[in-house]
Design a protein around this motif. Sequence first.
Motif, short mmCIF file in Angstrom:
data_model
loop_
_atom_site.label_atom_id
_atom_site.label_comp_id
_atom_site.label_asym_id
_atom_site.label_seq_id
_atom_site.Cartn_x
_atom_site.Cartn_y
_atom_site.Cartn_z
N LYS A 148 46.79 26.01 45.67
CA LYS A 148 48.13 25.64 46.14
C LYS A 148 49.02 25.19 44.98
O LYS A 148 50.17 25.62 44.84
CB LYS A 148 48.02 24.54 47.19
CG LYS A 148 49.34 24.09 47.75
CD LYS A 148 49.12 22.99 48.78
CE LYS A 148 50.44 22.38 49.22
NZ LYS A 148 50.25 21.25 50.10
N ARG A 149 48.46 24.32 44.09
CA ARG A 149 49.23 23.85 42.93
C ARG A 149 49.57 25.01 42.01
O ARG A 149 50.67 25.07 41.45
CB ARG A 149 48.45 22.78 42.18
CG ARG A 149 48.45 21.43 42.88
CD ARG A 149 47.93 20.32 42.00
NE ARG A 149 46.62 20.59 41.42
CZ ARG A 149 45.45 20.29 41.98
NH1 ARG A 149 45.42 19.67 43.16
NH2 ARG A 149 44.32 20.56 41.39
N ALA A 181 53.37 26.04 41.02
CA ALA A 181 53.79 26.05 39.62
C ALA A 181 54.28 27.43 39.19
O ALA A 181 55.17 27.55 38.34
CB ALA A 181 52.64 25.61 38.72
N SER A 182 53.72 28.47 39.78
CA SER A 182 54.10 29.84 39.45
C SER A 182 55.25 30.34 40.29
O SER A 182 55.66 31.50 40.17
CB SER A 182 52.90 30.77 39.64
OG SER A 182 51.83 30.36 38.84
N LYS A 183 55.74 29.47 41.19
CA LYS A 183 56.82 29.82 42.11
C LYS A 183 56.48 31.07 42.94
O LYS A 183 57.32 31.94 43.17
CB LYS A 183 58.13 30.01 41.35
CG LYS A 183 58.61 28.73 40.67
CD LYS A 183 59.93 28.91 40.01
CE LYS A 183 60.52 27.69 39.38
NZ LYS A 183 59.77 26.59 38.98
N ILE A 193 28.85 30.25 30.22
CA ILE A 193 29.28 29.13 29.37
C ILE A 193 30.10 28.12 30.17
O ILE A 193 30.26 26.99 29.75
CB ILE A 193 30.10 29.63 28.15
CG1 ILE A 193 31.37 30.36 28.60
CG2 ILE A 193 29.26 30.48 27.24
CD1 ILE A 193 32.38 30.55 27.50
N LEU A 194 30.59 28.55 31.32
CA LEU A 194 31.41 27.69 32.17
C LEU A 194 31.32 28.18 33.60
O LEU A 194 31.32 29.39 33.85
CB LEU A 194 32.87 27.76 31.70
CG LEU A 194 33.94 27.05 32.53
CD1 LEU A 194 33.75 25.54 32.45
CD2 LEU A 194 35.32 27.45 32.06
N THR A 195 31.21 27.26 34.53
CA THR A 195 31.26 27.57 35.96
C THR A 195 32.25 26.61 36.58
O THR A 195 32.23 25.41 36.29
CB THR A 195 29.88 27.39 36.62
OG1 THR A 195 28.95 28.28 36.00
CG2 THR A 195 29.93 27.70 38.11
N PHE A 196 33.15 27.15 37.41
CA PHE A 196 34.10 26.26 38.08
C PHE A 196 34.42 26.81 39.47
O PHE A 196 34.16 27.96 39.78
CB PHE A 196 35.38 26.08 37.26
CG PHE A 196 36.17 27.33 37.00
CD1 PHE A 196 37.19 27.72 37.85
CD2 PHE A 196 35.88 28.13 35.90
CE1 PHE A 196 37.92 28.87 37.61
CE2 PHE A 196 36.61 29.27 35.64
CZ PHE A 196 37.63 29.65 36.50
N THR A 197 34.99 25.95 40.28
CA THR A 197 35.35 26.29 41.65
C THR A 197 36.85 26.17 41.81
O THR A 197 37.45 25.20 41.34
CB THR A 197 34.63 25.36 42.65
OG1 THR A 197 33.22 25.52 42.46
CG2 THR A 197 34.98 25.70 44.09
N ILE A 198 37.45 27.14 42.47
CA ILE A 198 38.87 27.08 42.80
C ILE A 198 38.97 26.67 44.27
O ILE A 198 38.61 27.45 45.15
CB ILE A 198 39.57 28.43 42.57
CG1 ILE A 198 39.40 28.87 41.10
CG2 ILE A 198 41.04 28.35 42.96
CD1 ILE A 198 39.87 30.27 40.81
N ASP A 199 39.40 25.43 44.49
CA ASP A 199 39.51 24.95 45.87
C ASP A 199 40.95 25.15 46.37
O ASP A 199 41.82 25.61 45.64
CB ASP A 199 39.07 23.49 45.98
CG ASP A 199 39.90 22.54 45.14
OD1 ASP A 199 40.96 22.94 44.61
OD2 ASP A 199 39.49 21.38 45.00
N PHE A 200 41.17 24.80 47.61
CA PHE A 200 42.48 25.02 48.22
C PHE A 200 43.60 24.31 47.46
O PHE A 200 44.64 24.90 47.19
CB PHE A 200 42.46 24.55 49.69
CG PHE A 200 43.79 24.69 50.37
CD1 PHE A 200 44.17 25.90 50.93
CD2 PHE A 200 44.68 23.63 50.45
CE1 PHE A 200 45.40 26.05 51.55
CE2 PHE A 200 45.92 23.77 51.06
CZ PHE A 200 46.28 24.98 51.61
#
Length: 75
Positions: free
Chosen positions: A49-50, A54-56, A38-45
């Motif tokens: 990093k963000r 954000a998660s410290k 239902i969804l395809t996405f890519t996690i880039d550098f």
Amino acid sequence: MKWSPPIADYSYRWKLNTGCKKSKEERTDLMAVSEKPILTFTIDFETAKRYLEASKMPHQFRRAAWTDLTVKVYL
């Protein structure tokens, strides 16, 4: 959400749980899916990093060593 080990280098499948309990026979084998995600996405550098910032969380990877991750999501 259920995830499986990588199906290929840097490629993952996640299964969203809608709260309905299914028997073992009815559950999807994420290594042998027949429907389209239902969804395809890519996690880039930059995204990774963000997220870490954000998660410290500590930055323990370098751009030169990063390989984008592909995620396919199923119901």
